[in-house]
Design an enzyme around this catalytic site. Structure first.
Site, PDB file in Angstrom:
ATOM      1  N   CYS A   3       0.794  -1.225   0.000  1.00  0.00           N
ATOM      2  CA  CYS A   3       0.000   0.000   0.000  1.00  0.00           C
ATOM      3  C   CYS A   3       0.834   1.286   0.000  1.00  0.00           C
ATOM      4  CB  CYS A   3      -0.987   0.000   1.154  1.00  0.00           C
ATOM      5  SG  CYS A   3      -0.234  -0.216   2.772  1.00  0.00           S
TER       6      CYS A   3
ATOM      7  N   HIS B 292      -1.119   6.767   5.419  1.00  0.00           N
ATOM      8  CA  HIS B 292      -0.105   5.734   5.584  1.00  0.00           C
ATOM      9  C   HIS B 292       1.212   6.068   4.886  1.00  0.00           C
ATOM     10  CE1 HIS B 292       0.351   1.162   6.356  1.00  0.00           C
ATOM     11  NE2 HIS B 292       0.358   1.826   7.489  1.00  0.00           N
TER      12      HIS B 292
END
Length: 155
Positions: free
Chosen positions: A74, A124
């Protein structure tokens, strides 16, 4: 002859007026999901998943049908979309790894041309798991003073 000249002047005037109008800039909405495969939408023919809003955006907007992830995790993928660079060029190699503060993001470029930008959902890219004291909602808030927060990188 006068009639043809008048028509030509009328057409030229209309074209000049149209050319003087500012071009409408498109809205840009980028939707990124973790672990969503190519066929996991209605517009790509999934027999059970219903994605009416994504289907409408695909029908009326620009689709990137040959868009490949730069990495299988990710954070490196997210960073490559933000910077337009390969993870090896901007240094984010694993989930949760931080992006460098000096990277130029697509959001910063869009803001410099007058766009208003926003970020919603998983970031993130700051190397932390947000504010551990946050208990509301899913996940943890990223503090505004975090140098790698979305707000510091163009959102």
């Amino acid at each position: 002859m006068k009639r043809k000249l008048s028509l030509l002047v009328l057409i030229a005037s209309a074209l000049a007026a149209h050319a003087a109008e500012p071009l409408a800039r498109p809205n840009i909405v980028l939707v990124m999901a973790d672990d969503q495969g190519w066929g996991d939408t209605g517009y790509n023919g999934h027999p059970e998943l219903k994605t009416p809003h994504l289907d409408e955006m695909a029908k009326t907007g620009l689709r990137l049908d040959r868009f490949y992830a730069a990495h299988f995790n990710c954070s490196p993928t997210r960073g490559s979309v933000m910077t337009g660079r390969h993870p090896a060029r901007y240094g984010t190699f694993k989930p949760g790894a931080p992006i460098r503060a000096q990277e130029l993001t697509v959001a910063q470029v869009l803001q410099s041309t007058g766009y208003v930008t926003g970020h919603y959902g998983k970031w993130h890219l700051n190397g932390k798991n947000g504010n551990k004291n946050t208990t509301d909602g899913n996940g943890r808030a990223i503090l505004a003073d975090d140098p790698l927060s979305p707000g510091k990188l163009g959102f």
